[in-house]
Design a protein around this motif. Structure first.
Motif: not given
Length: 192
Positions: A53-58, A81-82
């Motif tokens: 899992f992780g994050f990505v930004k708008f 940004t992934l």
């Protein structure tokens, strides 16, 4: 020269007419706060109780509001940004780099993904089902998701999954030993 002046006048008229129509029909755009909005992604192994899992930004986005209700929207996700966040520093960097290469999102060629809400059906004052077009790697498919509004916090939240293979993300999709699930989950918070 006359041709350019006419084209400019037509473009200006179109913009003015479009804005006047929006006001006439009570529609306005509500820009999201990209510093407070986020997407947590997750992907599991098909036959094991673990995954990543992780994050990505708008990058940017807005809701369309008609007569005081969310009626649509358009959101751009910045795939640069992934990042993976579930392992140690080296593991996260290695997986992040792999997710950005041609096996997965091919970020150099496709730096953004987009989600455009095409219709909204309300269940009650704070929850609705949205239909949207999701574009990843230049491929667009319709999706549906349930969403919740929190007027006090000025947020919309949703969780949904997609089948990554529909967007041409096929890495390890057919392997049976430690195969990565075709489903990618998204836990999204959009803040105004």
């Amino acid at each position: 020269m006359k041709k350019y002046i006419l084209l400019f006048a037509f473009a200006l008229f179109s913009i003015t007419f479009s804005n006047a129509q929006d006001e006439l029909y009570g529609q306005e755009q509500l820009s999201i706060d990209t510093t407070k909005s986020n997407i947590k992604w997750s992907c599991d192994y098909s036959f094991y109780f673990s995954g990543h899992f992780g994050f990505v930004k708008f990058k940017e986005g807005y809701f369309a509001q008609t007569d005081g209700k969310i009626s649509g929207g358009s959101f751009t996700i910045d795939l640069h940004t992934l990042e993976a966040t579930d392992m140690n520093v080296d593991g996260n960097k290695g997986l992040t780099d792999h997710l950005k290469d041609t096996d997965f999102f091919e970020v150099t060629k496709f730096p953004t993904a987009t989600l455009v809400i095409t219709s909204v059906s309300y269940h009650d004052a704070t929850s609705f089902q949205a239909k949207a077009d999701l574009t990843i790697k230049g491929v667009t498919h319709p999706i549906k998701f349930q969403a919740k509004l929190d007027f006090e916090k000025r947020t919309m939240t949703t969780k949904f999954k997609i089948d990554r293979t529909r967007w041409g993300i096929n890495y390890n999709s057919t392997l049976k030993d430690k195969a990565i699930s075709d489903a990618i989950g998204f836990d999204v918070t959009l803040s105004l």
